[in-house]
Each structure stands twice: as C-alpha cells, then as structure tokens.
Design a protein around this motif. Structure first.
Motif, mmCIF file in Angstrom:
data_model
loop_
_atom_site.group_PDB
_atom_site.id
_atom_site.type_symbol
_atom_site.label_atom_id
_atom_site.label_comp_id
_atom_site.label_asym_id
_atom_site.label_seq_id
_atom_site.Cartn_x
_atom_site.Cartn_y
_atom_site.Cartn_z
ATOM 1 N N PRO A 89 0.831 -1.213 0.000
ATOM 2 C CA PRO A 89 0.000 0.000 0.000
ATOM 3 C C PRO A 89 0.864 1.261 0.000
ATOM 4 O O PRO A 89 1.876 1.318 0.681
ATOM 5 N N SER A 90 0.437 2.222 -0.805
ATOM 6 C CA SER A 90 1.166 3.487 -0.846
ATOM 7 C C SER A 90 0.312 4.593 -0.250
ATOM 8 O O SER A 90 0.655 5.768 -0.342
ATOM 9 N N GLY A 91 -0.814 4.223 0.326
ATOM 10 C CA GLY A 91 -1.700 5.183 0.954
ATOM 11 C C GLY A 91 -3.032 4.505 1.221
ATOM 12 O O GLY A 91 -3.149 3.272 1.091
ATOM 13 N N TYR A 92 -4.017 5.265 1.621
ATOM 14 C CA TYR A 92 -5.349 4.681 1.809
ATOM 15 C C TYR A 92 -6.393 5.778 1.710
ATOM 16 O O TYR A 92 -6.076 6.970 1.768
ATOM 17 N N PHE A 93 -7.632 5.376 1.515
ATOM 18 C CA PHE A 93 -8.741 6.325 1.574
ATOM 19 C C PHE A 93 -9.916 5.625 2.248
ATOM 20 O O PHE A 93 -9.847 4.433 2.554
ATOM 21 N N GLU A 94 -10.957 6.406 2.489
ATOM 22 C CA GLU A 94 -12.103 5.862 3.206
ATOM 23 C C GLU A 94 -13.301 5.792 2.284
ATOM 24 O O GLU A 94 -13.555 6.721 1.512
ATOM 25 N N LEU A 108 -4.398 1.992 -0.973
ATOM 26 C CA LEU A 108 -4.099 2.463 -2.322
ATOM 27 C C LEU A 108 -2.736 1.912 -2.719
ATOM 28 O O LEU A 108 -1.879 1.701 -1.871
ATOM 29 N N TYR A 117 -5.913 0.471 9.800
ATOM 30 C CA TYR A 117 -6.117 1.831 10.261
ATOM 31 C C TYR A 117 -7.144 1.789 11.382
ATOM 32 O O TYR A 117 -8.223 1.239 11.221
ATOM 33 N N ASN A 140 -7.181 7.313 15.280
ATOM 34 C CA ASN A 140 -6.683 7.887 14.028
ATOM 35 C C ASN A 140 -5.242 7.454 13.744
ATOM 36 O O ASN A 140 -4.373 8.272 13.420
ATOM 37 N N LEU A 182 -2.330 4.441 12.164
ATOM 38 C CA LEU A 182 -2.060 3.367 11.212
ATOM 39 C C LEU A 182 -1.152 2.337 11.882
ATOM 40 O O LEU A 182 -0.131 2.696 12.472
ATOM 41 N N PRO A 189 -6.925 11.534 0.050
ATOM 42 C CA PRO A 189 -6.412 10.269 0.608
ATOM 43 C C PRO A 189 -5.056 10.456 1.278
ATOM 44 O O PRO A 189 -4.341 11.416 1.001
ATOM 45 N N ALA A 190 -4.727 9.521 2.150
ATOM 46 C CA ALA A 190 -3.379 9.488 2.737
ATOM 47 C C ALA A 190 -2.429 8.955 1.683
ATOM 48 O O ALA A 190 -2.713 7.929 1.057
ATOM 49 N N ASN A 191 -1.347 9.650 1.469
ATOM 50 C CA ASN A 191 -0.323 9.206 0.499
ATOM 51 C C ASN A 191 0.986 9.013 1.248
ATOM 52 O O ASN A 191 1.574 9.987 1.730
ATOM 53 N N TYR A 192 1.412 7.739 1.400
ATOM 54 C CA TYR A 192 2.663 7.466 2.113
ATOM 55 C C TYR A 192 3.839 7.921 1.253
ATOM 56 O O TYR A 192 3.720 7.979 0.034
ATOM 57 N N THR A 244 0.146 10.297 6.344
ATOM 58 C CA THR A 244 -0.526 9.065 6.774
ATOM 59 C C THR A 244 -1.930 9.353 7.310
ATOM 60 O O THR A 244 -2.554 8.486 7.903
ATOM 61 N N GLN A 245 -2.421 10.549 7.134
ATOM 62 C CA GLN A 245 -3.751 10.914 7.640
ATOM 63 C C GLN A 245 -4.675 11.314 6.490
ATOM 64 O O GLN A 245 -4.222 11.891 5.503
ATOM 65 N N LEU A 246 -5.950 11.008 6.661
ATOM 66 C CA LEU A 246 -6.944 11.475 5.695
ATOM 67 C C LEU A 246 -7.279 12.939 6.001
ATOM 68 O O LEU A 246 -7.344 13.326 7.163
#
Lengths: 758, 290
Positions: free
Chosen positions: A665-670, A678, A731, A736, A738, B60-63, B67-69
């Motif tokens: 994963p290079s990120g995430y969304f909700e 992501l 997450y 809040n 990770l 979005p969080a982009n590592y 790391t936060q939305l």
C-alpha cells in the motif's frame, strides 16, 4: 514397427560406420544392491574418450578395435579398471563398490574428463542431499534444488521454485517420468519426494535437450530406487515432521526386486484441532517399485507413487489433496548400440475443499489426469556421436473446478491430446567442439465434450460455443534446441545454447504467499494461447586440477503469452475463468558466477547471481512493464561442507537476496467506513532484503556395523533473521492511527533427525 | 516415547505459531515516494428518496509523507441529469457536501457528477437500476442470537456478508429505536452498519473469518426497520474489489492486490453512485417465526 526401426538403424550402421570398430556395452551396478547407477563414468585413459550411463544405468561405447584400459567410476564408489583387447562387440557389466574412504574426503563432481554437451544440468544424489542443511531435519530433493545458484523462492518453507524468470508452473517435475502437478506436502514444508525412495535427480536449468518438453523453464527428473537385488534391506528414520520406513528385497535373486517406502506425519496422532491450534495438517506418501530383468536385453519396471495431504480443522472445513502416479517401463536393447524404452504413464492430481456455508455442504474439486504413452530410442553411433529420438502422447483430462453447489460456479471440464516427436544428436567434432542439437515438434489438440466462450473487448461473454466430440482447436509448434560447446583447452570451455520451449498447460493459483494448496490447471484453448519461451545462453567453465571449478553463465529469455491475473482476480467459483487472466510478454535476463571446490575435506561453493524478470501485459498495471513478484536481482550464496572424519561432517549455508517485489500500500482512503489501501504500481515496492544461515552436523555410523545409524542435527536460520512473508496494514479510526503488522516465517528452527539401515 | 514425541510436536507447533505476526514501525518499510499522488476520493449517499443528498470528498493518505486522511473543502460540487442541475454546498463538517435542494433521482436515468477542486476538474456518471422489493422469505441475513438477553427481548445478528443471491444488494437493518428515519441517519459516520448480499459464493468471502456483522434487537412488540439498496453493475464490481482489499484481504484465497476500479475521472478515486431504495418494517415476532 520393431523390425522397421531395426532395419533403419542397421542401414545407418552399415553405411556410416562399417569401419573397423566394435562396441563395449553393458550396465553399471552398485555391487551391494545391484541397483543400476545413473550417470556413471566410463573412460579410456589411453584414448582420452569417455561416456556416461543413461537413466537406466546402460552404456554403449564404440571404439576402433584394439587394446584399451577402461575406468569405470562414480562419485562415492571405488573406481574399477579393466584392460580389454577389443576385437568384437563385448558386453561388460560392472559392479562398483561403495568407497567408505570417500566419506572422509568428498568428491562432489563427476569425472571432469568426460565432457557433456548439455548446457546446464545438475545431478544430485541422496548422499549429496544429505550433506546439505535442511529444514525440520528432512532431507528433501526440492529443498536441495532451491539451495542451488540462481534458483529463487518467495518465502521459507515452500516447495515452489523459480528458475531464470520462469514461474513455478514452468518447471517440469517428474518421478519416474510421471509428472507431479503439486510437489508439496504440508503447504510446501516438505516435498512429495521421500529421500529413501530417491535414487538420482537430474535438474536442467533453462536450456534442456529436445527430449524434454511441456514446460518453459526447467526439468527436475527424479528417478526412484529399484530395490535391492541381493538381500533384504530395511531402513527408515524419523524427523521432527514425519517418520518413514523402507523395505527392499529380491523377488528372484539377481533377477527381480521390489522396494516399498512409506512416510507419514505424526502431529495428528498426538494433537487434534482445538481452540488453540484450529488447523492440524497431516500427510502420507507411499512409493512402490518393482523390476524384472528378463535377460541382458530386456527389462521391466513398474513404479507407483501415492501421496495425500489432509487439513483437519475445528470447524467443518477440510482440504484434501494428493498426487498419484503409475509408470510401467520396458527397456529393450536392439543391438549393443541401440537402446530403447517404452513407457506407459498415469498421473492424477486432485485437490478438494469441503466446507459448510448457509447450512449447505459445499465442495470444490480441481483435478488433472494424464495418460501417457512414450517411446525413447538411443543410437550410440560411436564414442563421439549419439542420436536419440522418440515420441510422446499425453491425453490430458482437466477438471479446473467442479462444485457441488450453485454457490460456486463450476469451470468447464475439458480434454486434450499433447503429442510430441523429437530427434536429437549429441556429437563431438575435432576434439574441440561439442554440439547437442535437436528438434521437438508438438501438436496440442483440444478435443471432446467442451464449452467455451467468446468475449468482447471488455471480457464480457458474448457467445457460448459447444463441442460434443472430435477436435475443436489445434496448436502446432516447432521447438529447436541447440547447445554448442567450444573446448578452448582441456580445462576451459566456452558454452552457448539456444532453445525454444512451449507450454500448453498452466497453473492458476490465487495467493500472493504461495502457500495455498489449491492449484487449478487449465489447458491452452481457443481463448488461451500456449506459452512460449526463447532462451539464449552464453557461459564459460574453467576446471582447475579436479579441485576447483569456476563457471559463468548468462541468459536472456523472452516469454510470450505469459499469464498474469487481473487485480482482485476470482479464480475459484468463476465460470468465465479466462476473464480473470491476461497474457502478454515477459523478459528475463541475468548472469551467474559460481566458484566451487569439488574435492577434499572442505568442499563447497560461492556464487553470485544477478537476474531480472519484467512482464509487460496489456490489462495489468495500466499496461506498463512491472517486475514479477519473484524478481530478486541480487543473490549471493555460500555453501560449505567440512568432513572432520569418516563419521562426522558439518555443513553451513548462507543466502542473501534482494527483497522480493511486492505490491505494498502506498496510501489509503475511506469509503463507506472501510479504510481501503491504495497502491502505486504492481510489485513496485520491495520487501526487506532476505538472508539467513543454516548449519547442520551429520553423524554417520561406525564402519563395518551391520546396523547403521545416521544422525543429523541442524539449525535453520541460526541468527534468527526475521524475513517477512507479507504485511497487513490496519487503520484504527478510534485513535486515528495506522498499524502495520509483519508476517514472518520461522526465525530460528533447531532440528534433529535419525535414520537407520540394516 | 509417546510423551517425548508429543513434547516435540508441541515444540514444532509452538515454533510455527511463534513465527506469526509482529507490529513494525512505518519507517521500517522504506516505502518510496510513489508517482501516484491521489488527490481526491469520492463517496456519496444519494438515493431515489425525496430528500437532501450527500457527497463526501477527502484527500487520501499518500505514504510516506502523509498518513492521515484530510477533508477536501471549498470544492464546487454538482450533479446533473436531463438538463436539471443540483448543486451541493459544504456542511459544517468539512468535506461533506449536501444538496442545496430536496430532490428524488429517477430510476433508469443517468446522473453526472462534476467537481471542481482548485484548478482540477473531475467527472463521473452512474445510472440507477431499480431495486427489487424486499422479500423476507428469500432472505437469510438475520441470524438469531439470544445470548445475553433480558427476558422478552430478542437480538438478531445481521452478518456483514451473505451469499447465494440472484443480485448483489446493500442493506441497512435498524432497531426500532435507532434513528427516526434514514434521512436522519449519519450516513457516512456509521456506514459500518451496512450489510451486503452477494451473487453466488465469493470464495474470498466464504473463507474469510471477518464476517462479524452487527446486532439489532427489540422486544416481541417491536419492529425492525429494513432498507434495501440497488447497486449498478459497475458499483457492484467496485464493492467486490473493496471487500477483497478489506474484509476478505487475509483469507486463504486472498486475491491479487490492486487499486479499486473507479468512475471518477482525472485520477480521482472512490465511486459516484446512486441507489434505488426500498423500505419495510418487520415485526420482531415475524422474524422469530422464520
């Protein structure tokens, strides 16, 4: 038929070689057991020529009439010398005696004076495997292959391996010529090969001769022991995972014998699945072989293998899988220079999941059955020239996925014929050039009752096609193979090779950890083109005084119709299985440098391998090139063995590789309350570098003891390196934050195993 | 001897299980700064009910740098269909936009989303397919759960995922006292209450142990409120991929990882979707009888 072949060969002999020559031929046997020895050396000192025994221990050596000193030798045996005044065709069967002194000082390589024109082949014996460190104390042929230079794995304890950019399904794994479709017990911790049943393993890395076909990348040809012809022999042993026992004895002394081995895990004897251990695996396997020497020119063999795994669970989930093979072979010697073998082979692999969902019993079964008729002929023209040819017809019966419940859609069953003919010639010219060249022609035909679909550009089915009987699809392929060696000096050889290989069956396996047991094999079909590979290799080999060997090998390989899976592919319970895969090109390249000490108290090798495997498949990774998950460019290994005495030896093995390519994963969304990872590109990130060291001590029995005991004590991953298998990103909305969890295999694993023989 | 072997067996299982899982720091991963920097994620709650509708925009969080939305504020948001345009304005909660007027999207119509965030524009469209009427006789979702209940009360475990249906649908089961109607339901904050029925059996889901769902409870005189939502084919595919990456990610048949499909243009992620809705009440007593 037999007459025609005989006349053709006779014609060739008369016309080409009706000179003043005669042939020495025969079998080479182990003196104690009268087992034939594969790959034993026959060498004339005064003529500086040699040959080796074939897969059945037979040799044929044609020389000009005259006086010769002939040496017969094999690693671990005392050399046998004979003097002969060769006037006419002569049969000489040789019985080699095991050399107890060689346990003190080891020779790990065959006679260097005998040149082989095969580009890259490796021979392993139970003795050489037993000297290597092993996981859980199990001497395992596949684990031994995985320790060799350039062979990759994607995690500890698996039985899959990757050769020169090839996927795990691109290795042809044979036991007495029968294909094994899943070589794993216990999800790969142990392979299906019981070391007590194995006589010899020949491994072809990359370029193989025209004799072999059906897979793109490597051949692992395992031959089973035949059974002691002289006396009853009992052997066995126990490791941390399983116990095994072998009985072999003559049926008619010096004429017929049998061997039966059994192996079984024992965890389930002492533990049943419960809340603390909710899954308990068990496995067993049986090998049976019998053979009958009708006379010097005719011999029969019957081999049988059956292995089974079962996963027991606290719930109603069970997973059962196993291979079963039967091989019947008939060896016939037409003349001292013409050897033939005819084989009838049956291979059956099945895997079944059973579980309960919605109060319904559901089962999902995948299977592949092969019926093979195979002929092989060898014509030993003279000491510099051998011609081989043969045929191979396989009837495949595919059952890629059968469900007993509408919850899972079955995948259409199908049948196919895979036919092949091959011709190859192994020839030495001017004492400087060695060539092994050949051609394999294959015809693959989808036949019988089948259903398949036409798809639109978005891979939606638009038309159903049905065939009731007969052929509905055919692929034909010519596969040229050539290996060309130039012997610059007696010690220095320049090697090159080219081969084209074609594969008509492929494995679909939907798990990134490679530990799943649920294999689905599907054939080439109107929707799936056969995979092909073109391999070009160039290398150099230098041998210094039979003590040190240096080799360099480079390769470039182009794959066509290479398979990969779409994101979130459904490979189980999907009727339209073709929609879940995409095909395209891949290229693999690299080089290997290997330095070997092959004799003395200290033996071993140091190697470095650089390799890449890059895929370019439309529909995957936004159509951009990406590395395969087993792309691990840098690979260094050190393997050492020291013989302290005849009884005690120690070995150590260290490996370092670049971390494997991984889609991290290079990120995430909700979305809808889910935290969704992501990704950047497929396999764009790398796991940490992999390294570990294993050690083992072997304690052999005292000399002249009738009851022989062998102990092996080892430690796997001695410095407890935490090599990751994968990661889980979580997450937590509450704070809040990770959290990242790393999955490891074993960090350190001591083992002890015991074997006996009397 | 048997005791010795049992002891060894226990050691093996201990060692095998000890090799399991450890938590690591983010910095240990050495994740490179990837070329994809995702700018906007779209989620929505738009149904065929006559009401205000919601769209949620986040960054979005982009590592590794972020790391936060983060909510996406001050964007211009509207949807349109058949020459009618419905504007959305940002609520007090940053990143959540509400339609400025009450309206009821029509079944079988195509709706287009337009977002302008700074200089970047995003487009998406989805069509509404009709929802089949709720038929409790064909529904297995409720599972009776009578543990820890006071006399006269009944509780039902609604599994997150249920399999073997003709169509994929989204559901919302609410106890009688939970929210007066779905319009007052905090649509984005509590989406964990949604349940899903799936076509056939999804192996990743069938073999996943992450199917806990949630409970609804009531007395024998109470009713439960049940909402059923239609899902377009594209949105169904999106949700399947979403579950592969979330609820079903760690099963033995875990799939090939990858980004979810999207209908948002210009590098946006998430999904713009509109659902037809059916609503029914069912008496607790009737559910007990089933």
């Amino acid at each position: 038929m037999k007459k025609t072949i005989f006349i053709i060969f006779l014609f060739l002999q008369i016309n080409l070689f009706a000179q003043n020559t005669a042939t020495i031929s025969g079998y080479i046997y182990d003196k104690q057991t009268e087992e034939s020895i594969i790959g034993a050396n026959i060498f004339t000192e005064n003529f500086n020529k040699g040959t080796t025994t074939n897969s059945y221990g037979y040799y044929s050596f044609t020389l000009k009439k005259g006086d010769y000193n002939i040496n017969y030798s094999f690693v671990g045996y005392l050399q046998e010398k004979i003097n002969i005044n060769l006037k006419k065709d002569t049969i000489i069967n040789i019985y080699l005696q095991i050399d107890d002194n060689q346990l003190d000082e080891v020779v790990v390589s065959a006679n260097s004076k005998i040149r082989t024109n095969e580009y890259s082949s490796l021979q392993l014996t139970p003795l050489s495997i037993s000297r290597l460190p092993s996981i859980f104390g199990e001497n395992d042929p596949i684990k031994a292959i995985q320790l060799q230079t350039g062979i990759k794995t994607v995690g500890d304890g698996t039985s899959g391996f990757y050769v020169q950019g090839g996927n795990i399904d691109q290795n042809l794994i044979l036991i007495d010529e029968a294909p094994i479709y899943n070589p794993s017990h216990l999800f790969g911790l142990v392979s299906v090969f019981n070391p007590d049943a194995v006589k010899e393993i020949k491994f072809y890395k990359g370029n193989s001769s025209a004799k072999y076909g059906g897979r793109l990348s490597s051949v692992m040809d395992v031959k089973m022991n035949e059974g002691n012809m002289n006396k009853l022999q009992l052997s066995g042993g126990v490791s941390l995972l399983a116990s095994r026992i072998t009985l072999q004895a003559p049926i008619i002394k010096n004429k017929a014998s049998f061997l039966i081995t059994g192996r079984r895990s024992f965890i389930d004897f002492f533990m049943q699945p419960d809340e603390s251990e909710n899954i308990i695996p068990q496995f067993y396997d049986i090998n049976l072989k019998t053979n009958f020497k009708i006379n010097q020119n005719n011999r029969l063999f019957l081999s049988f293998y059956k292995g089974n795994d079962k996963i027991l669970s606290v719930g109603d989930f069970t997973n059962i899988w196993g291979n079963q093979t039967v091989t019947f072979r008939y060896n016939h010697i037409f003349t001292p220079r013409i050897f033939s073998n005819i084989s009838l082979i049956y291979s059956d692999y099945q895997n079944q999941l059973n579980f309960t969902e919605l109060n319904q019993n559901i089962s999902w079964t995948t299977a592949i059955k092969d019926y093979t008729f195979k002929t092989d002929f060898s014509f030993f023209v003279n000491s510099n020239n051998k011609i081989e040819f043969g045929t191979n017809t396989v009837f495949h019966n595919f059952s890629p996925g059968q469900s007993n419940n509408v919850l899972l859609q079955s995948i259409s069953q199908s049948q196919a014929f895979e036919n092949a003919i091959y011709l190859l010639n192994d020839i030495n010219l001017f004492n400087k050039i060695g060539i092994n060249y050949g051609l394999r022609f294959t015809v693959f035909q989808n036949i019988g009752n089948a259903t398949w679909y036409n798809y639109n550009e978005n891979f939606y089915p638009i038309k159903e096609n049905k065939n009731e009987k007969g052929i509905y699809n055919t692929y034909k392929n010519l596969q040229p193979r050539i290996s060309l060696n130039y012997f610059i000096t007696n010690k220095l050889t320049l090697k090159s090779a080219y081969s084209r290989t074609v594969q008509y069956v492929q494995l679909l396996q939907n798990n990134s950890y490679a530990y799943t047991s649920l294999e689905t094999w599907i054939p080439a079909s109107p929707n799936i083109l056969p995979q092909t590979a073109d391999i070009t290799s160039l290398g150099l080999e230098f041998l210094h005084t039979n003590n040190y060997k240096f080799s360099f090998n480079s390769y470039y390989k182009i794959f066509n119709n290479q398979i990969d899976y779409i994101d979130h592919a459904r490979l189980i319970g999907t009727q339209y299985i073709e929609t879940q895969i995409r095909t395209g090109k891949a290229s693999a390249y690299g080089f290997e440098i290997n330095f070997q000490k092959i004799s003395g108290k200290l033996t071993g090798n140091i190697s470095y391998n650089y390799s890449r495997i890059i895929r370019n498949i439309t529909g995957i990774n936004n159509n951009k090139p990406y590395p395969a998950t087993y792309d691990m460019p840098h690979d260094a290994r050190i393997s050492l063995n020291y013989n302290f005495s005849k009884r005690i030896s120690a070995s150590a093995y260290w490996i370092y590789t670049t971390g494997r390519a991984y889609t991290m994963p290079s990120g995430y969304f909700e979305h809808e309350g889910f935290y969704v990872p992501l990704y950047s590109d497929r396999n764009a990130e790398r796991m940490p570098d992999y390294h570990r060291m294993d050690i083992a001590v072997n304690i052999n029995p005292k000399e002249n003891k009738k009851f022989k005991s062998y102990w092996k004590i080892g430690i796997y991953n001695i410095y407890a390196r935490q090599n990751p298998l994968g990661y889980n990103f979580e997450y937590y909305a509450d704070d809040n934050s990770l959290h990242i969890y790393q999955f490891n295999f074993i960090t350190i694993m001591p083992s002890i195993s015991y074997s006996f023989k009397f | 001897m048997r005791q010795i072997i049992k002891f060894i067996t226990v050691i093996i299982l201990f060692l095998l299980s000890a090799c399991g899982i450890q938590e690591i720091n983010f910095d240990d991963l050495n994740i490179s700064e990837n070329s994809h920097q995702f700018e906007i994620a779209v989620d929505c709650y738009i149904t065929t009910e006559l009401q205000h509708h919601y769209i949620k925009l986040t960054k979005p969080a982009n590592y590794p740098n972020n790391t936060q939305l983060m909510p996406t504020s001050d964007a211009f948001v509207q949807i349109s269909s058949n020459n009618k345009t419905y504007k959305f304005s940002e609520t007090e909660e940053a990143g959540i936009y509400i339609s400025t007027e009450v309206f009821a999207p029509q079944v079988s119509e195509i709706y287009n989303l337009y977002i302008k965030n700074g200089d970047k524009e995003y487009f998406a469209s989805d069509s509404i397919i009709p929802v089949d009427e709720i038929d409790f006789s064909k529904l297995r979702l409720p599972r009776k759960n009578t543990s820890d209940l006071t006399p006269g009360q009944h509780s039902f475990m609604i599994l997150k995922h249920d399999f073997g249906y003709q169509k994929m649908n989204k559901w919302l089961w609410l106890s009688a006292w939970e929210f007066d109607s779905i319009t007052s339901y905090p649509v984005f904050a509590s989406s964990k209450y949604y349940n899903y029925t799936h076509i056939g059996g999804e192996p990743q889901g069938l073999f996943s142990d992450n199917n806990s769902g949630h409970s609804v409870a009531g007395t024998i005189q109470d009713s439960l409120k049940v909402y059923k939502f239609s899902l377009s084919d594209a949105y169904s595919e999106y949700l399947y991929a979403l579950f592969c990456e979330t609820d079903w990610a760690s099963g033995i048949f875990s799939s090939i990882s990858g980004n979810l499909p999207t209908n948002i243009s210009s590098g946006g992620i998430g999904f713009f979707y509109i659902m037809d809705i059916d609503y029914k009440k069912i008496a607790t007593n009737d559910l007990i009888q089933q």
